[in-house]
Design a protein around this motif. Sequence first.
Motif, PDB file in Angstrom:
ATOM      1  N   LEU A 229       0.839  -1.205   0.000  1.00 55.51           N
ATOM      2  CA  LEU A 229       0.000   0.000   0.000  1.00 55.51           C
ATOM      3  C   LEU A 229       0.876   1.258   0.000  1.00 55.51           C
ATOM      4  CD1 LEU A 229      -2.733   1.403   0.153  1.00 55.51           C
ATOM      5  CD2 LEU A 229      -2.851   0.889   2.592  1.00 55.51           C
ATOM      6  N   LEU A 230       1.957   1.218   0.762  1.00 56.93           N
ATOM      7  CA  LEU A 230       2.882   2.360   0.766  1.00 56.93           C
ATOM      8  C   LEU A 230       3.471   2.592  -0.628  1.00 56.93           C
ATOM      9  CD1 LEU A 230       5.020   2.091   4.033  1.00 56.93           C
ATOM     10  CD2 LEU A 230       3.401   3.892   3.429  1.00 56.93           C
TER      11      LEU A 230
ATOM     12  N   SER B  84       1.294   1.173  -9.829  1.00 63.81           N
ATOM     13  CA  SER B  84       0.492   1.007  -8.623  1.00 63.81           C
ATOM     14  C   SER B  84       1.367   0.304  -7.576  1.00 63.81           C
ATOM     15  CB  SER B  84      -0.759   0.198  -8.942  1.00 63.81           C
ATOM     16  OG  SER B  84      -0.366  -1.088  -9.346  1.00 63.81           O
ATOM     17  N   GLY B  85       0.735  -0.184  -6.500  1.00 63.78           N
ATOM     18  CA  GLY B  85       1.533  -0.729  -5.412  1.00 63.78           C
ATOM     19  C   GLY B  85       1.786  -2.227  -5.519  1.00 63.78           C
TER      20      GLY B  85
ATOM     21  N   ASN C 181      10.879   2.278   5.242  1.00 58.42           N
ATOM     22  CA  ASN C 181       9.420   2.302   5.153  1.00 58.42           C
ATOM     23  C   ASN C 181       8.814   2.056   6.525  1.00 58.42           C
ATOM     24  OD1 ASN C 181       8.913   2.655   2.298  1.00 58.42           O
ATOM     25  ND2 ASN C 181       9.874   0.646   2.032  1.00 58.42           N
ATOM     26  N   ASN C 182       7.837   2.891   6.870  1.00 53.81           N
ATOM     27  CA  ASN C 182       7.069   2.677   8.101  1.00 53.81           C
ATOM     28  C   ASN C 182       7.913   2.579   9.373  1.00 53.81           C
ATOM     29  OD1 ASN C 182       4.332   2.641   8.360  1.00 53.81           O
ATOM     30  ND2 ASN C 182       4.071   0.600   7.488  1.00 53.81           N
TER      31      ASN C 182
ATOM     32  N   ASP D 278       8.286   8.707   4.850  1.00 56.88           N
ATOM     33  CA  ASP D 278       8.811   7.689   3.925  1.00 56.88           C
ATOM     34  C   ASP D 278       8.354   7.835   2.476  1.00 56.88           C
ATOM     35  OD1 ASP D 278       6.190   6.981   4.604  1.00 56.88           O
ATOM     36  OD2 ASP D 278       6.704   5.023   5.440  1.00 56.88           O
ATOM     37  N   ILE D 279       7.057   8.079   2.261  1.00 55.15           N
ATOM     38  CA  ILE D 279       6.604   8.056   0.854  1.00 55.15           C
ATOM     39  C   ILE D 279       7.201   9.219   0.054  1.00 55.15           C
ATOM     40  CG2 ILE D 279       4.486   6.721   1.244  1.00 55.15           C
ATOM     41  CD1 ILE D 279       2.892   9.330   1.088  1.00 55.15           C
ATOM     42  N   LEU D 280       7.634  10.242   0.777  1.00 50.17           N
ATOM     43  CA  LEU D 280       8.331  11.346   0.123  1.00 50.17           C
ATOM     44  C   LEU D 280       9.830  11.022   0.042  1.00 50.17           C
ATOM     45  CD1 LEU D 280       8.231  14.362  -0.840  1.00 50.17           C
ATOM     46  CD2 LEU D 280       8.716  14.999   1.526  1.00 50.17           C
TER      47      LEU D 280
END
Length: 447
Positions: free
Chosen positions: A124-125, A138-139, A351-352, A372-374
Amino acid sequence: MVRLSAQKNMKQKKISLKYLVGFLLITIMNTPSQYANQASNYQDVLARLHAARSHSIISSPLYLILQQPEKQITLSLPVQLGDQVTVFKAYRVTHFTMNGLFPAKGGIRWDMSVNLDEVKALSLLMLLKCVLWNLPFSGGKGGIVCNPKELTDQAKELLMRAYTRALASNIGSDLDIPAPDIGTGEKEMLWMMDEYRSISGRLDYAVVTGKPIDRGGSYGRKAATGRGTAIFTLLGLDKLGIDRSSAAFAIQGFGNVAIHTAEYLDQQGCKITHLSDRSGTYYNPNGIPIPEAIQYKSKHKTLKGFQGAQQVKQDIIVASVDVLILAAGENAINTKNVHRVAARLIVEGANNPITVKAQSVLTDRKIMVLADILVNGGGVYVSFLEWLQNKQRRQWSLEEVNEKLDEQIYLLFNDVYELAQQKNITIRLAAYIIVLDKLQKRYEGNK
Ligand code: NAD
């Protein structure tokens, strides 16, 4: 008859015992050992989506769709290792490909802590990251429960080829494109590409990214996540008005992401006083000599014994530094240690690495967190460039790749930072709001 039935009973008991032991083993192997008492990583990502929902234009149907993966595959992979068969648990999860319009993209993790909840969260991330970074993906995420340090190269190859065969109809350069993550690298990607070639009958370089440069890889891919992490760190420091040359930096983890982050920061004259890996925390108040640390790690596979820093008992998370860069794994900052964090800027190369509950403490304490997503999207961005180069049968120079990456970083940082300032919210919340708005547009445009 009685004896026969007693023997049968004994045999059945032995079989059930065997299954029970097998079941327990699988259960234990599936429990994220260090973090067994932590909340679910997947629930944490959903909680973050929930927090952003009311600020964004996302519709109820799309919000509902995002709650579950589109596909989750659980595999048992029997691999003949010497004269024994070992069965490995493995996963691949994808999120919101819109019926294949946006191929899934994401790494493959090899670690004993791999479990379905973690792979779902990471997948999902990846969706959120790809959307934030404007990529047509996509993920996706995969993982195998194993300890790569205990496997020979031959065993690793057999395992990767078995995983590829089991997933063959689910991966492809326009379907789902794996990449490296913790415990995997160029070699594993090459085996995957090669096995896929034997099955499909054609060589498609774009089926995986993170390959060696002479086998369809991209210049700059290996260093991209670390380079991005370092540049975001410097941008964050500037916004906080902290002078980079007098600040102290700590980096948790000393693998792919951390090494390239450290290298870049070192070249910019930053003083890294703390490093850590699975073997412990290492400290040098005058700054750790990074090139030597990298050389040592590459030779010994650990920082243990490195003479350029002293091993200390202190958890790196609570080190007295200005900047803490997290580049190891999940839940590094949690409710147990968050109150003792001393850094003024925290950067999520991993991540996370911060639980939702811990994040709210950091927000209250006004500690800036670059999400993280940035921060770590530089890896998937250059993976996208690798995929494009493969599709177009060309290869860009390192300078061209880095120029494109750096340009994206500055643009994204400005967008996210400005929204955070405007709304007086965290960088993470701002990033999530931007993602949900972009996702809604993707959904509307392709329904
Ligand atoms: P890696 O396997 O190369 O390195 C991981 C490092 O973390 C190792 O040095 C290991 O010793 C260390 N480590 C593990 N547990 C630790 C602990 N408890 N304390 C201190 N150190 C610990 O993995 P990587 O590719 O560098 O990935 C690190 C993180 O970055 C992961 O969260 C991964 O998902 C994320 N990430 C990686 C990429 C990439 O391009 N490789 C891209 C985006 C995000």
